[in-house]
Structures are given as structure tokens and as C-alpha cells.
Design a protein around this motif. Structure first.
Motif, PDB file in Angstrom:
ATOM      1  N   ALA A 368       0.971  -1.253   0.235  1.00  0.00           N
ATOM      2  CA  ALA A 368       0.188  -0.072  -0.006  1.00  0.00           C
ATOM      3  C   ALA A 368       0.880   1.238  -0.158  1.00  0.00           C
ATOM      4  N   LEU A 369       2.031   1.226   0.883  1.00  0.00           N
ATOM      5  CA  LEU A 369       2.563   2.193   0.833  1.00  0.00           C
ATOM      6  C   LEU A 369       3.675   2.500  -0.329  1.00  0.00           C
ATOM      7  N   PHE A 370       3.944   1.386  -0.830  1.00  0.00           N
ATOM      8  CA  PHE A 370       4.813   1.417  -2.203  1.00  0.00           C
ATOM      9  C   PHE A 370       3.818   2.132  -3.391  1.00  0.00           C
ATOM     10  N   ALA A 371       2.663   1.547  -3.032  1.00  0.00           N
ATOM     11  CA  ALA A 371       1.882   2.214  -4.134  1.00  0.00           C
ATOM     12  C   ALA A 371       1.628   3.804  -3.934  1.00  0.00           C
ATOM     13  N   LEU A 372       1.798   4.338  -2.746  1.00  0.00           N
ATOM     14  CA  LEU A 372       1.624   5.550  -2.706  1.00  0.00           C
ATOM     15  C   LEU A 372       2.944   6.319  -3.141  1.00  0.00           C
ATOM     16  N   GLU A 373       4.005   5.742  -2.802  1.00  0.00           N
ATOM     17  CA  GLU A 373       5.216   6.016  -3.108  1.00  0.00           C
ATOM     18  C   GLU A 373       5.347   6.210  -4.785  1.00  0.00           C
ATOM     19  N   TYR A 374       4.925   5.050  -5.268  1.00  0.00           N
ATOM     20  CA  TYR A 374       5.052   5.177  -6.925  1.00  0.00           C
ATOM     21  C   TYR A 374       4.074   6.330  -7.326  1.00  0.00           C
ATOM     22  N   SER A 375       3.086   6.338  -6.760  1.00  0.00           N
ATOM     23  CA  SER A 375       2.101   7.424  -7.446  1.00  0.00           C
ATOM     24  C   SER A 375       2.640   9.066  -7.199  1.00  0.00           C
ATOM     25  N   GLY A 376       3.169   9.100  -6.231  1.00  0.00           N
ATOM     26  CA  GLY A 376       3.775  10.472  -5.976  1.00  0.00           C
ATOM     27  C   GLY A 376       5.013  10.559  -6.826  1.00  0.00           C
ATOM     28  N   LEU A 377       5.978   9.513  -7.200  1.00  0.00           N
ATOM     29  CA  LEU A 377       6.930   9.549  -8.104  1.00  0.00           C
ATOM     30  C   LEU A 377       6.573   9.754  -9.544  1.00  0.00           C
ATOM     31  N   PHE A 378       5.639   8.897  -9.952  1.00  0.00           N
ATOM     32  CA  PHE A 378       5.361   8.946 -11.509  1.00  0.00           C
ATOM     33  C   PHE A 378       4.406   9.731 -11.886  1.00  0.00           C
ATOM     34  N   ARG A 379       3.543  10.317 -11.011  1.00  0.00           N
ATOM     35  CA  ARG A 379       2.422  11.116 -11.556  1.00  0.00           C
ATOM     36  C   ARG A 379       2.621  12.543 -11.145  1.00  0.00           C
ATOM     37  N   VAL A 380       3.319  12.654  -9.920  1.00  0.00           N
ATOM     38  CA  VAL A 380       3.584  14.078  -9.655  1.00  0.00           C
ATOM     39  C   VAL A 380       5.125  14.420  -9.672  1.00  0.00           C
ATOM     40  N   LEU A 381       6.049  14.037  -9.199  1.00  0.00           N
ATOM     41  CA  LEU A 381       7.387  14.481  -9.292  1.00  0.00           C
ATOM     42  C   LEU A 381       8.001  14.376 -10.605  1.00  0.00           C
ATOM     43  N   ILE A 382       7.925  13.126 -11.293  1.00  0.00           N
ATOM     44  CA  ILE A 382       8.798  13.094 -12.453  1.00  0.00           C
ATOM     45  C   ILE A 382       7.932  13.862 -13.636  1.00  0.00           C
ATOM     46  N   PRO A 383       6.610  14.200 -13.700  1.00  0.00           N
ATOM     47  CA  PRO A 383       5.972  14.815 -14.598  1.00  0.00           C
ATOM     48  C   PRO A 383       6.418  16.471 -14.363  1.00  0.00           C
ATOM     49  N   PHE A 384       6.635  16.943 -13.176  1.00  0.00           N
ATOM     50  CA  PHE A 384       7.095  18.229 -12.750  1.00  0.00           C
ATOM     51  C   PHE A 384       8.584  18.572 -13.370  1.00  0.00           C
ATOM     52  N   LEU A 385       9.377  17.420 -13.018  1.00  0.00           N
ATOM     53  CA  LEU A 385      10.824  17.473 -13.525  1.00  0.00           C
ATOM     54  C   LEU A 385      10.723  17.628 -15.099  1.00  0.00           C
ATOM     55  N   ALA A 386       9.777  16.743 -15.840  1.00  0.00           N
ATOM     56  CA  ALA A 386       9.792  16.690 -17.194  1.00  0.00           C
ATOM     57  C   ALA A 386       9.426  18.029 -17.677  1.00  0.00           C
ATOM     58  N   ARG A 387       8.238  18.698 -17.083  1.00  0.00           N
ATOM     59  CA  ARG A 387       7.817  20.048 -17.574  1.00  0.00           C
ATOM     60  C   ARG A 387       8.976  21.185 -17.247  1.00  0.00           C
ATOM     61  N   THR A 388       9.658  20.797 -16.121  1.00  0.00           N
ATOM     62  CA  THR A 388      10.536  21.931 -16.112  1.00  0.00           C
ATOM     63  C   THR A 388      12.008  21.550 -16.643  1.00  0.00           C
ATOM     64  N   ARG A 389      12.032  20.512 -17.757  1.00  0.00           N
ATOM     65  CA  ARG A 389      13.269  20.171 -18.240  1.00  0.00           C
ATOM     66  C   ARG A 389      14.339  19.951 -17.386  1.00  0.00           C
ATOM     67  N   MET A 390      14.238  19.161 -16.327  1.00  0.00           N
ATOM     68  CA  MET A 390      15.318  18.711 -15.440  1.00  0.00           C
ATOM     69  C   MET A 390      15.540  17.344 -15.629  1.00  0.00           C
ATOM     70  N   PRO A 391      16.860  17.046 -15.310  1.00  0.00           N
ATOM     71  CA  PRO A 391      17.041  15.524 -15.251  1.00  0.00           C
ATOM     72  C   PRO A 391      15.997  14.745 -14.394  1.00  0.00           C
ATOM     73  N   ILE A 392      16.177  13.373 -14.956  1.00  0.00           N
ATOM     74  CA  ILE A 392      15.051  12.605 -14.454  1.00  0.00           C
ATOM     75  C   ILE A 392      15.845  11.305 -14.147  1.00  0.00           C
TER      76      ILE A 392
END
Length: 633
Positions: A368-392
Motif C-alpha cells: 500500500a505504501l509502495f503504491a503511494l510512493e510510486y503514485s507520487g513519484l511517477f504522477r507528480v514528481l517526474i511529470p514536474f521534472l519533465a515540465r521544467t526540463r530537469m534531469p530525471i
């Protein structure tokens, strides 16, 4: 004209007119031949077909080639990418194995009639037979080449060495200075360590808060490019990494076969260790389409997933490359969305990361907490880094690459146990950027502490490898990544490592400060110490809250309804587990650097429910990118 002759040929062979018509239209659309379309659709068995062609030409047909018979030339491996003649040494004489095509059958007959002696030097073989012989004949040289190529060509980018002599000296001096400081001036040294850790913790939380806030603003995507011509799809290579996954084989073959892409333009490679007989036998028991093959990685060098992927890349026929693992269930339209995104992007868009969703989030508090972690990483943090053109730092699976970008940066590092993070940084350093997709891939999370700890140990060890590799020449890395990219790299890689290792220390600092406060008058407590204590409390609370908030923000409504919310209260325990894995990773980094601790996988009983009900919204958004540019087929 040849297409008409080819159509007449297959009609004369007894292939039904509707099938020939459909294959003709598909060949025109895909830039292939009627023959390839009929084979790809399973309407013609390749072995039976090519043996029949051999009889038509009055030539010998071979369905197996001894690798010792292959005459190795400098360009022999080209035959892994395309069909062509293969010179063989058989019975003391040289013959050439070739793949005849239906559209050229009359030309072959005329040539053989004119020069009958050619019948003694030509044999017919299927493309699969020739490729298998080439894979086997060059296996030892090929695996040695790919194992050491990055280390030889870009030694500063390879994790073959844990650290350089200079890095070892600097590390030893740092430990010496801190040890001396704690012995001679324990209180000031503790304060300095406290301040440094506070800055790192605060920086990581700030980055995640920015991503969380940005996720609330939906940026409008540019409309698909209008074109006056019908776009032709490229060949797409799909690499499926398998190791000790015999039980998962039926499921993964079914899921990969569900991908929406013309079969004649799909190049599927199931990548196994050569001695993994159970997985290979399981694959051989399945029906593998003519566009699929089993790639056996020789047992040389580190037994890691990146080495296997780099080995398979040598035979990739596509200009686009996707990577999946045994437990993955990608959205059927994911390849189409990736192609559409590459097509609409600029030439420096080298990679795309699809979000990963967890199927078994109700199985245990860990999943459950793994799913929560993945959700934050792949749907929030990585899209943010991609939009701001940062290394991922990539997520390993469901990565889609422009093959030219992948080869330009040297491909996967066989010696890095988290090749995804390393590859993401090298792409950025070479001027490529990473984007994101909407179409999700569903997979399972570890459900037990033992499996989770071994997996997280490998991840953190690989991140430490990546940090050491990147920091071999700090100024060179600074110039390659830029100020913002270098700062994000430190917060993402070093910040995660330090946070995992030092998380318990923050509680120690708070405890020591409270003990000191209870035994000292308030007037004797300096503003610095009281400030640090409050910052510690904010950092610990902030790390937990951002972890929860990012995961919850990324969840679909279906996933929120399925999560047992009481398990969120175990977030502090999850973070302490990360600390245990971090210290275990540090020990392995010194004692067994390239050990790959395998994560066992099992099919989740909730696949269908999660993938269809939980990710419909994401997959629908992904299809929006395809509308208007998907060619007819």
C-alpha cells in the motif's frame, strides 16, 4: 509492379483473396511487403513457407545452422537488424544462406537458369534461422564488447569501479576530519552535521512541495501536428527482461501481444540469461509470433539486467525502443502514445517515461505504501521534472527511447544495478530531455519485508553508484547538467541517499535537544539550537506529509477507494525501513558492488480490475495524443 506480381503469386498459392487484399493494403501503409504482412498475421508459417520456396527454386533448405559454420565478418551482426545473405563453411566448401522473397521469385528463377552452378553455393533459410545462427556465432565476442564498451569509451561514465583513487582519498579525509572533530570538539561537530543534514532534508522537501503545487495546474498540451501526408509507423523494438520468471511467462507473453502496433513493424525480444533454462523452456512452450525471438545473454561479466538489455540492443531493429519487465501490464495503446509524443516533440526528446501503477495495493501495508510512493513519484514528481526540463532518474521499466539517443549516450551500463537512474542522467548530460506519458503500466509491489528490503537495497546501492560516477569530475558534471540540473541531481540522488541513511538521526537530534532543554534553564539554550529543533520537527513532519500528499494527489479515484487508509499511519515505519535498506546498501557497495538481488514476482489476482477501472482516465488521456495522427491500418 512488383506488388501486383507478389499479390498474384500468393493468390496462385491458394491464399484467400480477402487476406491478400488486406495484406496488400497493410503493406502499402506500413512500407513492407505482402509476404511480411501475411507472415506477421500468422497466415503463413515461416518455416513451411521458406522450405516451399526452396523447393520452388530447386535449392536446399536448412532449418538449423551450426554456429561453427558461420563465417564471421566485421559486418555479420548487421544480419541481426535486417535480412541478408550469410556465408557458411559446410563440408569443406563455402555456401551462402539467403532469404528469398516472393516478389523476387521470378528473378531468382531466371538467375539460376542462367547460372546453374549457383545451386551448389546457395541454400535457403528463414530469417529466424539466420538470426539465431548470428546470435550464437558471435555471442562471446559480443558480450565482451558490450560489457566493457562503456568503460573503455567513457570510463568516467561507467560504474565498473566503485570509486576513483581521488574519490577514495577525499572520502577518507572527510571521515578523518569528522572523526577528529567529534573527538576534539564534539559539540560543534554535532552542530555542523546537524546543519548539513537539515539543509539536505529541507531541500528535498522543498522540491517535492514544488512538484505537489505544480500538479494542481494542468498545462494545456499542444495539439497534434497536422500533416498533409499519411504518417508511416516505424519499427518498434520491445525488450522484455526476464530472469527466473518461468511462472510469469504466459502472462507477460499475453500482455505484450496485446500492444497495439502493426505486427510487421514490431520487434519483440524476450531477454534471458543463457543458463536460465526454466524461463527459456517456458517461452518455448508459448506461441511466439514471427516478430518475437528469445535472446540468450551469455554468462560473462556481471549478471545484471542492464547487461542483458545492452546485449539485446545489439540486435534491435527498431528506431524506437521500449523496455518492460516480467510483471508489467502496459496499456495496449502505450506504444502509439509514445510514437505520437516523439513525433510531436523536438529532436532532443530522447526518452519517455510511462507512469507505473501498483495492482496489489491491498495485499499488505508494505504494498500500500509502495503504491503511494510510486503514485507520487511517477504522477507528480517526474511529470514536474519533465515540465521544467530537469534531469530525471528513470523508473527502469516502461521507458521508451529514440534508439539514436540511447546509442549516442552509450546505452545501459552493465555494471550499474540501477541502470535507469544512471541512464536518465547521461541522457540529460548529452543534451537530451525526458518526457512523460499518460498511458500507465500496471505491476505488482513487494508484499513482504524481506523482498522489499532486498529490492530497496539494490535501488539505493545503484543510486550511490550513480552519484559516485557523476561526481568523479564534479566541474565537468556541473557544466554538463547546468546549475539547475546539478542542484536537482544532488537533491534527487544524494538527498535520497542521505535521507535514507540519516532519517533516524533526526529523531536522535530532537531527543538530545529535548533532554538538554529539560535539564537546562531556557535562557541557556541558544537560538540556533532551538531553531534547529523546530526545523527538525518540521522536516520530519514535512517528509511524511509530502510523501502522503503526493501519493494521494497522484492516485486515481479508483485507487483512493481501494487503499486501506489506516495503513497510511505506518508511514514512519516505512521510512525507518528505508534507512535499514540504506545502510545495507552502503555495506553491499563496499563488499559486493555488482550483486543483483532478484525481486521475485507473482501475478496479482486484481490485474483486470485495477488496469481497467483504475487507469481508464490516464489511458484515455494518452489516447488524446494519438487522435488525428494514428495512421489507418
Amino acid at each position: 509492379m512488383k506488388a501486383n506480381a507478389e499479390a498474384r503469386f500468393f493468390l496462385g498459392c491458394g491464399i484467400g483473396k480477402p487476406h491478400v487484399k488486406a495484406a496488400t493494403e497493410a503493406a502499402q501503409c506500413n512500407g513492407t511487403t505482402i509476404e511480411k504482412e501475411l507472415i506477421a498475421e500468422g497466415l503463413i508459417d515461416p518455416e513451411l513457407y521458406y522450405s516451399w520456396l526452396a523447393r520452388e527454386l530447386d535449392l536446399s533448405y536448412i532449418d538449423d545452422i551450426d554456429p561453427d559454420e558461420v563465417i564471421r565478418l566485421q559486418a555479420t551482426d548487421v544480419l541481426l537488424h535486417r535480412d541478408g545473405p550469410l556465408p557458411l563453411s559446410r563440408g569443406g566448401s563455402q555456401v551462402t544462406a539467403f532469404v528469398p522473397q516472393a516478389r523476387d521469385i521470378e528473378d531468382h528463377r531466371a538467375r539460376l537458369a542462367k547460372m546453374p552452378s549457383l545451386r551448389n553455393t546457395l541454400v535457403v533459410a528463414s530469417p529466424a534461422t539466420i538470426r539465431q545462427a548470428v546470435w550464437q556465432a558471435g555471442a562471446n565476442d559480443r558480450v565482451r564488447k558490450i560489457t566493457f564498451e562503456l568503460d573503455q569509451d567513457q570510463c568516467d561514465a561507467s560504474a565498473r569501479r566503485v570509486m576513483t583513487g581521488l574519490q577514495g582519498f577525499c572520502l577518507a579525509m572527510t571521515v578523518y576530519v569528522f572523526a577528529t572533530g567529534f573527538v576534539l570538539w564534539p559539540f560543534p561537530a554535532l552542530v555542523v552535521l546537524h546543519v548539513v543534514l537539515t539543509i539536505i532534508f529541507s531541500g528535498g522537501i522543498l522540491l517535492r512541495l514544488c512538484a505537489l503545487v505544480a500538479s494542481g495546474f494542468k498545462l494545456a498540451r499542444p495539439p497534434p501536428k497536422k500533416s498533409t501526408y499519411v504518417s508511416r509507423l516505424p519499427v518498434y523494438t520491445v525488450l522484455v527482461a526476464l530472469h527466473d520468471e518461468a511462472d510469469m511467462v504466459p502472462a507477460v507473453v499475453s500482455r505484450i501481444s496485446a500492444l497495439r502496433w502493426p505486427k510487421s513493424l514490431l520487434d519483440i525480444k524476450y531477454v534471458c540469461e543463457a543458463d536460465d533454462e526454466a524461463t527459456i523452456c517456458a517461452l518455448q512452450r508459448q506461441y511466439l509470433a514471427p516478430n518475437s525471438e528469445i535472446v540468450r545473454t551469455p554468462p560473462f561479466g556481471p549478471r545484471t539486467k542492464p547487461k542483458a538489455l545492452q546485449y539485446a540492443l545489439q540486435g534491435a531493429r527498431g528506431s524506437l525502443v521500449a523496455v518492460y519487465y516480467a510483471e508489467d501490464k502496459p496499456a495496449p495503446a502505450q506504444l502509439l502514445e509514445a510514437w505520437a509524443t516523439f513525433r510531436n516533440g523536438d529532436p532532443r526528446l530522447g526518452c519517455l517515461q510511462a507512469p507505473l501503477a501498483i495492482a496489489n495495493l491491498r495485499a499488505s501495508w508494505i504494498s500500500a505504501l509502495f503504491a503511494l510512493e510510486y503514485s507520487g513519484l511517477f504522477r507528480v514528481l517526474i511529470p514536474f521534472l519533465a515540465r521544467t526540463r530537469m534531469p530525471i532518474p528513470l523508473g527502469g521499466t516502461s521507458n521508451h527511447f529514440q534508439r539514436v539517443a540511447l546509442e549516442t549516450v552509450g546505452g545501459w551500463d552493465p555494471h550499474n544495478v540501477t541502470e535507469d537512474a544512471d541512464l536518465g542522467l547521461r541522457l540529460y548530460a548529452h543534451g537530451y530531455r525526458t518526457g512523460t506519458l499518460n498511458s500507465a503500466t500496471v505491476e505488482t509491489a513487494p508484499t513482504t519485508l524481506d523482498v522489499w528490503t532486498r529490492q530497496r537495497t539494490r535501488w539505493l546501492k545503484g543510486w550511490a553508484q550513480t552519484w559516485l560516477v557523476t561526481m568523479r569530475k564534479p566541474m565537468q558534471s556541473f557544466r554538463a547538467l547546468g546549475l539547475r540540473g546539478f542542484a536537482v541531481f544532488q537533491l534527487m540522488i544524494a538527498g535520497m541517499l542521505v535521507s535514507a541513511l540519516a532519517h533516524p538521526l533526526m529523531f536522535v537530534f530532537i531527543g538530545l535537544t529535548l533532554i538538554w532543554l529539560s535539564g537546562s534553564p531556557a535562557a541557556s539554550v541558544s537560538p540556533l539550537h532551538s531553531t534547529l529543533m523546530w526545523i527538525d520537527l518540521i522536516n520530519i513532519g514535512g517528509s511524511y506529509l509530502t510523501f502522503i500528499a503526493m501519493g494521494w494527489r497522484g492516485f486515481t479515484g479508483h485507487e483512493r477507494g481501494r487503499l486501506k487508509t489506516r495503513w497510511i499511519l505506518l508511514t514512519p515505519a516505512y521510512w525507518f525501513m528505508m534507512s535499514i535498506a540504506g545502510w545495507r546498501a552502503l555495506g553491499q557497495l563496499m563488499s559486493n558492488t555488482h550483486l543483483w538481488e532478484k525481486t521475485p514476482h507473482a501475478a496479482a489476482p486484481e490485474w483486470a480490475a485495477v488496469n481497467e477501472a483504475g487507469n481508464n482516465e490516464e489511458n484515455a488521456q494518452g489516447m488524446e495524443r494519438v487522435k488525428g495522427i494514428e495512421p489507418s491500418s
